[in-house]
Design an enzyme around this catalytic site. Structure first.
Site, PDB file in Angstrom:
ATOM      1  N   GLN A   1       0.894  -1.338  -0.051  1.00 24.29           N
ATOM      2  CA  GLN A   1      -0.100  -0.042  -0.093  1.00 24.29           C
ATOM      3  C   GLN A   1       0.935   1.225  -0.035  1.00 24.29           C
ATOM      4  O   GLN A   1       0.579   2.224  -0.663  1.00 24.29           O
ATOM      5  CB  GLN A   1      -0.740   0.050   1.249  1.00 24.29           C
TER       6      GLN A   1
ATOM      7  N   TRP B   1      -7.475   9.040  -4.480  1.00 22.10           N
ATOM      8  CA  TRP B   1      -7.364   7.746  -5.326  1.00 22.10           C
ATOM      9  C   TRP B   1      -6.718   6.448  -4.604  1.00 22.10           C
ATOM     10  O   TRP B   1      -7.336   5.398  -4.740  1.00 22.10           O
ATOM     11  CB  TRP B   1      -6.700   7.986  -6.606  1.00 22.10           C
ATOM     12  N   VAL B   2      -5.738   6.907  -3.698  1.00 17.59           N
ATOM     13  CA  VAL B   2      -5.234   5.725  -3.054  1.00 17.59           C
ATOM     14  C   VAL B   2      -5.095   6.211  -1.695  1.00 17.59           C
ATOM     15  O   VAL B   2      -4.474   7.184  -1.344  1.00 17.59           O
ATOM     16  CB  VAL B   2      -3.692   5.354  -3.686  1.00 17.59           C
TER      17      VAL B   2
ATOM     18  N   SER C   1      -6.035   1.846   3.866  1.00 16.47           N
ATOM     19  CA  SER C   1      -6.827   1.419   2.787  1.00 16.47           C
ATOM     20  C   SER C   1      -7.264  -0.072   3.362  1.00 16.47           C
ATOM     21  O   SER C   1      -6.895  -0.690   4.007  1.00 16.47           O
ATOM     22  CB  SER C   1      -5.861   0.834   1.689  1.00 16.47           C
TER      23      SER C   1
ATOM     24  N   HIS D   1      -7.973  -2.245   1.576  1.00 20.89           N
ATOM     25  CA  HIS D   1      -7.304  -3.606   0.887  1.00 20.89           C
ATOM     26  C   HIS D   1      -6.433  -4.215   1.982  1.00 20.89           C
ATOM     27  O   HIS D   1      -6.391  -5.324   2.087  1.00 20.89           O
ATOM     28  CB  HIS D   1      -6.792  -2.996  -0.237  1.00 20.89           C
TER      29      HIS D   1
ATOM     30  N   ASP E   1     -11.219  -5.130  -5.451  1.00 25.16           N
ATOM     31  CA  ASP E   1     -11.594  -4.470  -6.888  1.00 25.16           C
ATOM     32  C   ASP E   1     -11.882  -5.480  -7.867  1.00 25.16           C
ATOM     33  O   ASP E   1     -11.168  -6.338  -8.184  1.00 25.16           O
ATOM     34  CB  ASP E   1     -10.183  -3.632  -7.127  1.00 25.16           C
TER      35      ASP E   1
ATOM     36  N   GLU F   1     -15.644   4.827  -6.842  1.00 22.60           N
ATOM     37  CA  GLU F   1     -14.895   3.788  -7.548  1.00 22.60           C
ATOM     38  C   GLU F   1     -16.073   2.700  -7.831  1.00 22.60           C
ATOM     39  O   GLU F   1     -16.344   2.040  -7.014  1.00 22.60           O
ATOM     40  CB  GLU F   1     -14.187   3.281  -6.632  1.00 22.60           C
TER      41      GLU F   1
ATOM     42  N   HIS G   1     -14.855  -0.968  -6.563  1.00 24.81           N
ATOM     43  CA  HIS G   1     -14.557  -1.445  -5.186  1.00 24.81           C
ATOM     44  C   HIS G   1     -15.499  -1.977  -4.412  1.00 24.81           C
ATOM     45  O   HIS G   1     -16.463  -1.133  -4.055  1.00 24.81           O
ATOM     46  CB  HIS G   1     -13.816  -0.265  -4.385  1.00 24.81           C
TER      47      HIS G   1
HETATM   48 ZN   LIG Z   1     -10.046  -0.869  -4.259  1.00 21.81          ZN
END
Ligand SMILES: [Zn+2]
Length: 262
Positions: A139, A167-168, A174, A176, A183, A231, A234
């Site tokens: 990440q 965006w990140v 995150s 993730h 995603d 998104e 996601h």
């Molecule tokens: Zn994502």
């Protein structure tokens, strides 16, 4: 003659018939009551849901009941964002989603993800999980890459980090990293941009993800609350009950989930 015979017949047979009648009645009433009792008990037995429009998988499998039941019910509702980062030692139990891509997902929720992907494939769609679990290091690398890009465009360090964060998520923040986010794109269009929304895979996911316990995590009209741009690819696992509530009420997780206490 007929009349006499009839009369004699009635007087001779009547007591016997009455006995038979009451004997049969005496047997029939308890038998009927027992039948009604058995039927009533069968009605209250837990059993599979009647087959209907909703897919059978998430509801009919007792081992998959999670949301709102028991002490483990909150793990899937954990809020992860820039103000609720994961602890540095976050180490979820992971399983590989697909050996070809090697992407991983939280083992507790993997069967739901697989069920959703299987349902899509049965309908002729081609979903692809292009990103599942991310370690802190990966990440950080992705975030830095975005910061570098913004710096090259002339932003200051602070501005570049703000741009990248649109965006990140910064490392630790995150979803993730939780292992509960995926995603999912169309195999025919693997671009993470607005064209993704037009694919049949996203149309299906936007309509059905909640049936498998997933939500569209960053909706178009919730950017201010989530801090992340729209998104359409996601998805986040939150459990079926929460997912149905969130998707039907048009909420985002920030509005629904309480911050973790642990
Ligand atoms: Zn994502």
């Amino acid at each position: 003659m007929q009349s006499r015979k009839h009369t004699r017949g009635r007087t001779a047979a009547s007591p016997l018939r009455r006995i038979r009648f009451f004997t049969i009645l005496g047997l029939l009433i308890p038998l009927s009551l027992i039948s009604v009792l058995i039927w009533a008990m069968a009605q209250i037995q837990p059993g599979p849901s009647p087959s209907g429009a909703a897919p059978a998988f998430p509801r009919d499998t007792p081992s998959l009941i999670l949301a709102g039941e028991g002490q483990e019910a909150s793990w899937q509702l954990r809020l992860v964002n820039s103000t609720h980062p994961l602890p540095g030692d976050w180490d979820p139990d992971l399983s590989v989603i697909d050996p070809i891509t090697g992407e991983k997902f939280d083992s507790r929720a993997l069967e739901y993800l697989r069920a959703m992907l299987d349902a899509m494939e049965r309908e002729g769609l081609q979903p692809l999980v292009c990103s599942g679990y991310r370690s802190y290091e990966s990440q950080e690398a992705i975030f830095q890459q975005n910061v570098e890009t913004a710096l090259c465009q002339g932003y200051t360090q602070e501005e570049a980090e703000e741009q990248a964060a649109l965006w990140v998520m910064p490392p630790g923040c995150s979803e993730h990293q939780s292992g509960l986010a995926a995603d999912i794109v169309s195999a025919e269009n693997q671009n993470l941009d607005e064209t993704q929304e037009d694919t049949p895979e996203q149309a299906w996911l936007h309509a059905h993800c909640q049936e498998y316990g997933f939500i569209l995590r960053y909706p178009q009209d919730k950017t201010e609350l989530t801090g992340v741009n729209y998104e359409p690819w996601h998805y986040r696992y939150v459990g079926e009950e929460a997912a149905r509530d969130i998707m039907s009420q048009g909420l985002c997780l920030e509005e629904y989930a309480a911050p973790p206490t642990a």
